[in-house]
Design an enzyme around this catalytic site. Sequence first.
Site, PDB file in Angstrom:
ATOM      1  N   HIS A   1       0.891  -1.050   0.065  1.00 28.16           N
ATOM      2  CA  HIS A   1       0.024   0.058   0.006  1.00 28.16           C
ATOM      3  C   HIS A   1       0.970   1.271   0.054  1.00 28.16           C
ATOM      4  O   HIS A   1       0.535   2.328  -0.822  1.00 28.16           O
ATOM      5  CB  HIS A   1      -0.717   0.051   1.200  1.00 28.16           C
ATOM      6  CG  HIS A   1      -1.778   1.025   1.192  1.00 28.16           C
ATOM      7  ND1 HIS A   1      -3.003   1.071   0.833  1.00 28.16           N
ATOM      8  CD2 HIS A   1      -1.686   2.381   1.747  1.00 28.16           C
ATOM      9  CE1 HIS A   1      -3.676   2.235   1.126  1.00 28.16           C
ATOM     10  NE2 HIS A   1      -2.687   3.069   1.629  1.00 28.16           N
ATOM     11  N   GLU A   2       1.932   1.331   1.006  1.00 22.98           N
ATOM     12  CA  GLU A   2       2.650   2.500   0.978  1.00 22.98           C
ATOM     13  C   GLU A   2       3.638   2.647  -0.206  1.00 22.98           C
ATOM     14  O   GLU A   2       3.876   3.863  -0.762  1.00 22.98           O
ATOM     15  CB  GLU A   2       3.672   2.234   2.277  1.00 22.98           C
ATOM     16  CG  GLU A   2       2.654   2.187   3.449  1.00 22.98           C
ATOM     17  CD  GLU A   2       1.885   3.442   3.582  1.00 22.98           C
ATOM     18  OE1 GLU A   2       1.852   4.458   2.927  1.00 22.98           O
ATOM     19  OE2 GLU A   2       0.854   3.075   4.263  1.00 22.98           O
TER      20      GLU A   2
ATOM     21  N   HIS B   1       2.026   4.464  -3.005  1.00 25.87           N
ATOM     22  CA  HIS B   1       1.873   5.940  -2.755  1.00 25.87           C
ATOM     23  C   HIS B   1       3.049   6.586  -3.454  1.00 25.87           C
ATOM     24  O   HIS B   1       2.924   7.625  -3.955  1.00 25.87           O
ATOM     25  CB  HIS B   1       1.817   6.312  -1.353  1.00 25.87           C
ATOM     26  CG  HIS B   1       0.463   6.208  -0.744  1.00 25.87           C
ATOM     27  ND1 HIS B   1      -0.620   6.839  -1.366  1.00 25.87           N
ATOM     28  CD2 HIS B   1       0.132   5.684   0.448  1.00 25.87           C
ATOM     29  CE1 HIS B   1      -1.481   6.360  -0.586  1.00 25.87           C
ATOM     30  NE2 HIS B   1      -1.180   5.847   0.324  1.00 25.87           N
TER      31      HIS B   1
ATOM     32  N   GLU C   1      -5.413   7.612  -1.829  1.00 20.56           N
ATOM     33  CA  GLU C   1      -5.830   6.189  -0.831  1.00 20.56           C
ATOM     34  C   GLU C   1      -6.641   5.310  -1.819  1.00 20.56           C
ATOM     35  O   GLU C   1      -6.252   3.982  -1.394  1.00 20.56           O
ATOM     36  CB  GLU C   1      -6.531   6.619   0.275  1.00 20.56           C
ATOM     37  CG  GLU C   1      -5.849   7.657   1.441  1.00 20.56           C
ATOM     38  CD  GLU C   1      -4.355   7.020   1.638  1.00 20.56           C
ATOM     39  OE1 GLU C   1      -4.157   5.742   1.542  1.00 20.56           O
ATOM     40  OE2 GLU C   1      -3.547   7.879   2.498  1.00 20.56           O
TER      41      GLU C   1
END
Length: 827
Positions: free
Chosen positions: A484-485, A488, A507
């Site tokens: 997930h990170e 980004h 997000e």
Amino acid sequence: METQLDPMKDDLPLMANTSYMLVKHYVLDLDVDFKSNVIEGSIVLFFETGSQYRKTSSTGKECCQSQFEETCKMRASEPCCFHRMNVSACSSKTDYNDFALSDKGEEDPSDQNSNHSNSEQASGISSSKDCCDIDNHGNEDFLLVLDCCDLSVLKVEEVDVTAVSGIEKFTRSVKLSDASKELENLRNQIVHELVTLPADRWKEQLYYFTHCSQAPGCGELLFTTGTWSLEIRKSGIQTPTDFPHAIRIWYKTKPNGRSVTWTTDQSGRPCVYTMGSPINNRALFPCQEPPVALSTWQAWVRAAAGFVVLMSGENSAEPVQLRKGILSWYYYVSMPMPASTFTIAVGCWQEVKQQSLTAAIQTNTEFSFPSSQTDFRWHDEICGHVEYPCRFQNPAARMEAVIPYRVFSPWCLMERCKECLLQLIPQCLSAAYATLGTHPFSRLDVLIVPSNFSSLGMASPHIIFLSQSVLPGGSHLCGTRLCHEIAHAWFGLAIGARDWTEEWLSEGFATFLEDIFWAKAQQLSHDEVKGQQELKALLRWRRLRDEVQNSEEELQVLRPKKESTGELSESGASVVKYGLKAEKIFMQVHYLKGYFLLRSLAKAIGEASYLSSLRKFVHKFHGQLVLSQDFLCMLLEDIPKQKKSELTVESIFQNWLDTSGIPKPLLEEGQTWKECQLVQQVNGEVIKWIQTNQRVKKSSKKKTKYNEFVFQKLLPDQLVLLLESLLEEKTLCPRILQCLERTYQLREQDAEVRHRWCELVIKHKYVPGYEDVERFLREDQAMGVYLYGELMVNEDAKQQELARKCFASAQEHMDVSSAKVVAEMLF
């Protein structure tokens, strides 16, 4: 009055007048003092004249007049107080606990650090007692407005860039003169030439930024601070063109400033880190917060020996000893980014070393490049962003599946990081590269932050913060959060939202892509991927349903400003809708609705075509700020004609982004997940547990065999669904809860599973499980807020005592927003 920007007390004001002057580069020169919990020093800002003023330069006086009137309306009510202080107050020594505000002689700071040299003081600046009253004379002067909060600003001065050796190369045909007006123009001309250097001269540019930041001051500027802003002017300067384009601000943070967290790590050592709070970095340094203010930066940070300084920088800094017991760390970035993405963490971190390079080498070959090389024809096009040394145009960077990475943690967590996190990073980086191509950033540090960190992770340029909660219980939670990170880096950092209210653009994409990346990292088969993603969709559906039922409707809208999204005032000031609303911090609606929108679009055009469109979007918009329609318009170009009548930008806005509640298209999809084999397997296990529970209840006090069922081994996400399903049962016997914990070894599972176990313990007042709840509230603060509410709502004396006991022990170091919410629950 500033309050006019925030009539509901929920909106975050972005005060900086970026349309008039735009920061292009920051140079920070800071000391971190753990005795006083203060970061102090200076910041030099290099400006370009803003777009709005350039458009109206022929009527510059009128433009500045309207700017003054606007900023006056937004100013705080406290009386104007322009400060003048002796330069000797600005000592950089780490043991200097406070700044002197008197004219008492102190040691010249230039002897300690040339960055603070200011031996030449220009005449002509008025002292505070001679300062013009802004109400009488302010309409004659241009007012620079910066975003600032919870800072003690001590002095503001113009920087004499003409004093730098070799700077004459930037003066073109302009000749030095003693005339002050020509000198001002010359200084601004030099800064203009410096900030507009072509990308291939970035090293030279950093060199001169460094030396200009160390140049002496040439006159103090008048300033005043409000609740949310720092306002600066120079007497007699009426336009942004004439305003100094290089200024130095001396300041110090406050121990309770909302942009930084002073705490101790898991080994009990002091540390400080930026928290990604709703107010971003304005309590770390005066800056321009609006996303449009894309800038580069460099920073020197000094701390006592034994501390490691990590930062969002392109280089892996090595410490330099300045004097006994003091080390200096230097970082820089050459890719313009919003000031809100600047991140720092200072602590006694230990680097977790790789045992061997074998794993990293293998991951470079295990993943193939995206199947269609034609997806990357956009590499040959000119980038659409402002000029900088772009990795998308670098052949070596385009072939780098695993960028260099390091892992840092407190000493006591190093073994856990070695066992789990270290080996996952190259797998997840390779999976991301296989999906989206070139990594936007050249390196990555991953830091396990203290237990009071308020979320499971946070991504910034070149650095990711992870909560300790992702480490226990195997690789699943750690891997998915890491993915997930990493996502980004593309969505949220390399491509940013032009309006912060559109959080789903960051997000929602990261939530959607974490599944894609994690499936590739595990090298799952097609059927396994589909099963896991359907199961995940069901869990997210349940979470969204609960959130929609238990939150204010206005907070469920992904585009709350609707048609005015992205609009700014004439000066560039704006607000982040609901940016200060406490409940919003703990909501996931922008993650979940964004994820389901992207999932439905992928289903409409097919996953392969959809991922190809994502890569196209990345190559077209990297380095830029976007609104929802930028993505949707490009994507809809690739949708087959027969689908276009059903999918339009307007219909997506109406169904997904501009309304509260669960989107109508999503309501129709709910049944499909129940057919997933992994879900059906869980349903079978739930039935077994319910039947067993019924038999135990009927048996009363008689001994009964209740383990006649053979329970299957379940994946972590299946365990989450199992426990959530059992939470819907009215009562579960203590013996069943005991058996449940032993069957799945729930105390050893990841934090998502243990959270549901704690909910069961609280609901059924299962006393043997209270120590598990206490442990969770102590060690998993990123996820524990909800449990405090559950402990209180049962109105059980033991549970309420447990809640207050846990809060009392954690409160001192707890995240401020979390502590506030929990306190409201408890008292």
